[in-house]
Design a protein around this motif. Structure first.
Motif, short mmCIF file in Angstrom:
data_model
loop_
_atom_site.label_atom_id
_atom_site.label_comp_id
_atom_site.label_asym_id
_atom_site.label_seq_id
_atom_site.Cartn_x
_atom_site.Cartn_y
_atom_site.Cartn_z
N ARG A 1 0.83 -1.21 0.00
CA ARG A 1 0.00 0.00 0.00
C ARG A 1 0.86 1.26 0.00
NH1 ARG A 1 -5.16 -1.33 0.40
NH2 ARG A 1 -5.73 -3.35 1.33
N VAL A 2 0.54 2.16 -0.93
CA VAL A 2 1.20 3.46 -1.01
C VAL A 2 0.12 4.52 -0.80
CG1 VAL A 2 2.54 5.04 -2.44
CG2 VAL A 2 2.94 2.57 -2.60
N ASP A 3 0.22 5.25 0.30
CA ASP A 3 -0.81 6.24 0.66
C ASP A 3 -2.20 5.61 0.71
OD1 ASP A 3 1.14 8.25 0.78
OD2 ASP A 3 0.94 8.68 -1.36
N GLY A 4 -2.24 4.38 1.21
CA GLY A 4 -3.50 3.69 1.37
C GLY A 4 -4.03 3.01 0.12
N VAL A 5 -3.32 3.14 -1.02
CA VAL A 5 -3.76 2.56 -2.29
C VAL A 5 -2.97 1.28 -2.56
CG1 VAL A 5 -3.98 2.92 -4.77
CG2 VAL A 5 -4.36 4.83 -3.19
N SER A 6 -3.68 0.20 -2.91
CA SER A 6 -3.01 -1.06 -3.22
C SER A 6 -2.10 -0.90 -4.44
CB SER A 6 -4.04 -2.17 -3.50
OG SER A 6 -4.78 -2.45 -2.34
N SER A 7 -0.89 -1.38 -4.31
CA SER A 7 0.08 -1.26 -5.39
C SER A 7 0.88 -2.55 -5.43
CB SER A 7 0.99 -0.05 -5.16
OG SER A 7 1.87 0.14 -6.24
N ALA A 8 1.91 -2.58 -6.27
CA ALA A 8 2.77 -3.75 -6.37
C ALA A 8 4.17 -3.28 -6.73
CB ALA A 8 2.25 -4.72 -7.44
#
Length: 309
Positions: free
Chosen positions: A169-176
């Motif tokens: 999570r980057v700033d609460g957003v799912s990422s990879a």
């Protein structure tokens, strides 16, 4: 027929619909719903394992499950318990319900959850690929910054790949964490914090996704200008093709080593037409390729589950 996956799984939706259309009884569940809306009653006797799986709408006799399509169930969760009790409950669920699902008598697994776990380890996949006869790019797995720098200097063009890709999570957003080219100057002491995979970059002209479903092999060439084609599907073009000599037999050697009946293989194709093994995902996506190419993958998978192939 038992389908074990998350609620939102369009690929499983298609397979379930196909099986329903054939008149095959299917029960779909998410093992992550245990114990809130899924319960198990399994007894091991002198006659083996027998019992029931019970959901709000279905009851499944464990002794009658002929095939299990194991996709991507959610994890067990016990948010109402404190950390220690939740850890204990999770272990009991994994080895209890998980153990029951992995022990169904006479069941065809696509794929068996333990075999999926084995095949998801990239070092095992790469070494097995070498043994199976595939070309594999030189690869380093290390926690040493010095070893990483030396490898990059010796190999020239090198890419970094995560060994596994959990939710990030980057700033609460799912990422990879993405595949990326790296230089020796990019390596700092933070590399010592965990294991990393570095691999010599294949000078590719295309990618190939090979989907193996039982005895069926579906090969699709993927053209793009991307290092990792999965980062932008809008730039991709697809062309079905046949595997070159030796690839089919190597695919089946690889599958047999891990006792898989389904696998999604990725290859990079170089200027000389050679296929370089990158990875095999034992739970990989495939249905979008059928939509793009018309290849009969759903039929093949339903045939396998129904045991008609």
């Amino acid at each position: 027929m038992l389908v074990v996956t998350s609620l939102h799984d369009p690929t499983a939706d298609v397979v379930t619909s196909e099986l329903h259309g054939r008149g095959v009884p299917v029960v779909r569940l998410d093992s992550g719903d245990f114990p809130a809306s899924l319960s198990v009653e399994a007894e091991i006797t002198g006659h083996g394992l027998q019992g029931l799986l019970i959901t709000p709408s279905r009851t499944t006799d464990l002794s009658n499950v002929r095939s299990l399509y194991y996709r991507r169930p959610t994890g067990f969760g016990f948010p109402h318990l404190d950390e220690q009790d939740a850890r204990f409950a999770l272990a009991q669920a994994r080895y209890g319900l998980g153990g029951v699902l992995a022990s169904l008598p006479g069941c065809l697994y696509v794929n068996h959850p333990h075999r999926i776990g084995d095949a998801e380890f990239k070092p095992a996949g790469l070494t097995t690929a070498v043994d199976a006869g595939f070309l594999v790019p030189p690869t380093l797995i290390t926690s040493s910054p010095d070893a990483a720098r030396e490898f990059i200097k010796a190999r020239g063009s090198v890419i970094y790949k995560p060994l596994s890709n959990p939710v990030y999570r980057v700033d609460g957003v799912s990422s990879a964490v993405k595949v990326a080219e790296v230089s020796a100057a990019d390596i700092d002491d933070d590399v010592a914090g965990t294991a990393h995979l570095f691999q010599q970059r294949v000078p590719k002209v295309a990618d190939v996704r090979v989907t193996v479903i039982g005895g069926d092999v579906f090969c699709v060439r993927i053209d793009s200008n991307l290092l990792d084609w999965r980062t932008d599907y809008s730039q991709l073009t697809y062309t079905p093709l046949e595997a070159p000599p030796g690839i089919r037999s190597a695919l089946h050697r690889y599958m047999n080593r891990f006792k898989l009946v389904f696998g999604a293989f990725d290859f990079a194709v170089d200027e000389d037409g050679r296929w370089w093994f990158l990875e095999c995902n034992p739970s990989g996506q495939w249905h979008w390729l059928e939509t793009e190419t018309g290849l009969p993958m759903t039929t093949a998978l339903a045939d396998l589950l129904e045991r008609t192939s």
